[in-house]
Every structure is written in C-alpha cells, then in structure tokens.
Design a protein around this motif. Sequence first.
Motif, PDB file in Angstrom:
ATOM      1  N   LEU A 264      45.572  70.328 -29.457  1.00  9.64           N
ATOM      2  CA  LEU A 264      46.478  71.391 -29.023  1.00  9.64           C
ATOM      3  C   LEU A 264      45.901  72.734 -29.428  1.00  9.64           C
ATOM      4  O   LEU A 264      45.332  72.874 -30.510  1.00  9.64           O
TER       5      LEU A 264
ATOM      6  N   VAL B 225      50.116  76.411 -29.406  1.00 11.15           N
ATOM      7  CA  VAL B 225      50.835  75.345 -28.718  1.00 11.15           C
ATOM      8  C   VAL B 225      51.326  74.350 -29.768  1.00 11.15           C
ATOM      9  O   VAL B 225      50.555  73.870 -30.581  1.00 11.15           O
TER      10      VAL B 225
ATOM     11  N   SER C  82      53.777  71.823 -28.750  1.00 11.17           N
ATOM     12  CA  SER C  82      54.205  70.609 -28.061  1.00 11.17           C
ATOM     13  C   SER C  82      53.557  70.556 -26.684  1.00 11.17           C
ATOM     14  O   SER C  82      53.198  71.581 -26.107  1.00 11.17           O
ATOM     15  N   ASP C  83      53.401  69.329 -26.180  1.00  8.01           N
ATOM     16  CA  ASP C  83      52.775  69.118 -24.874  1.00  8.01           C
ATOM     17  C   ASP C  83      53.078  67.692 -24.441  1.00  8.01           C
ATOM     18  O   ASP C  83      53.795  66.964 -25.140  1.00  8.01           O
ATOM     19  N   LYS C  84      52.504  67.281 -23.317  1.00  9.40           N
ATOM     20  CA  LYS C  84      52.593  65.890 -22.862  1.00  9.40           C
ATOM     21  C   LYS C  84      51.235  65.236 -23.049  1.00  9.40           C
ATOM     22  O   LYS C  84      50.200  65.880 -22.872  1.00  9.40           O
TER      23      LYS C  84
END
Length: 147
Positions: A87, A91, A93-95
């Motif tokens: 990340l 950032v 959070s993400d998928k």
Amino acid sequence: MSEVVDPSAVNQSLSCGGCGALLHFVPGTRNLQCQYCGESNVIESKANDDLVVSLDYEKFVAGIDTSKQSDSLKAVSCPGCGSQTMLEVFVTSDKCPFCTSPLVLDLQGGKAYVQPHYVLPFEVTQQQGVDFLKMVGRAVVDAKRLG
C-alpha cells in the motif's frame, strides 16, 4: 521493480480473455492458464529479466539498512488468500488484487517493505517437488541404515 502498478490492472491481467475466470500460473513455463477453457497467456518479460546476479546471503542481510526501506510502501497481508500487497504511503485500505477481499493497514504493526532485486518464477512443478522429496527421504533412510 520501482514502478508502482495499479491493483485493478493486475486484477484485469489475471482474468481469462475467453471466459473471464481467474488465470493460474503454470510452473515450469512463463504462462498463466485458465483451468476452465484452457486459454493461456504468456507472461511478458523485459530484456534484463533473465539476468540474475548471485548475492552472498549473510552480506546482504547485514547490509540491509532500515533507512533504505521504503517509507512509501507498506506491506499488508490479505485475510482471504494470504497474499502480500503493498500500500502507498497515504493509503490505509484497499481491495486485494487477487481475491478482492478488503485490506486494512494495521497502523501499529505496518511492516516496512524492502524492495527485492528480482523475482524468480517457479520452475518446478508440484509433482517434481514431491518426487524429489521422496527421493531425498529414501536417501536419508538408506544413509541411516548404513551408518
């Protein structure tokens, strides 16, 4: 390995062009193959991808400087598939690009990422690995009997 790749581009490159299913790496080749329709995609490589320079492990580990670790990338483990995803600095959070599970950075335990020199593909199939371990196991048993 310094370029940053968009996770959605990675996810799209892992999708089969024929049926849309997830492509899987075929050990011993440079291909991603669909287990449903059989379509195969060749993994593109750069001109210098085959250049592998041998490094002394002890010297490399001793030379890892924490100041050289990238502050712009943080490693996070996917709870769905176990993959490691990097990340960017702001950032949190993400998928997951592989299974689309949600990823959330643990701000207390976020690990810094040391950029690798190169990545080697698997050249041994699962069956070749199993056969090799069986052969080594028999050799150890034979050595114990002789010794």
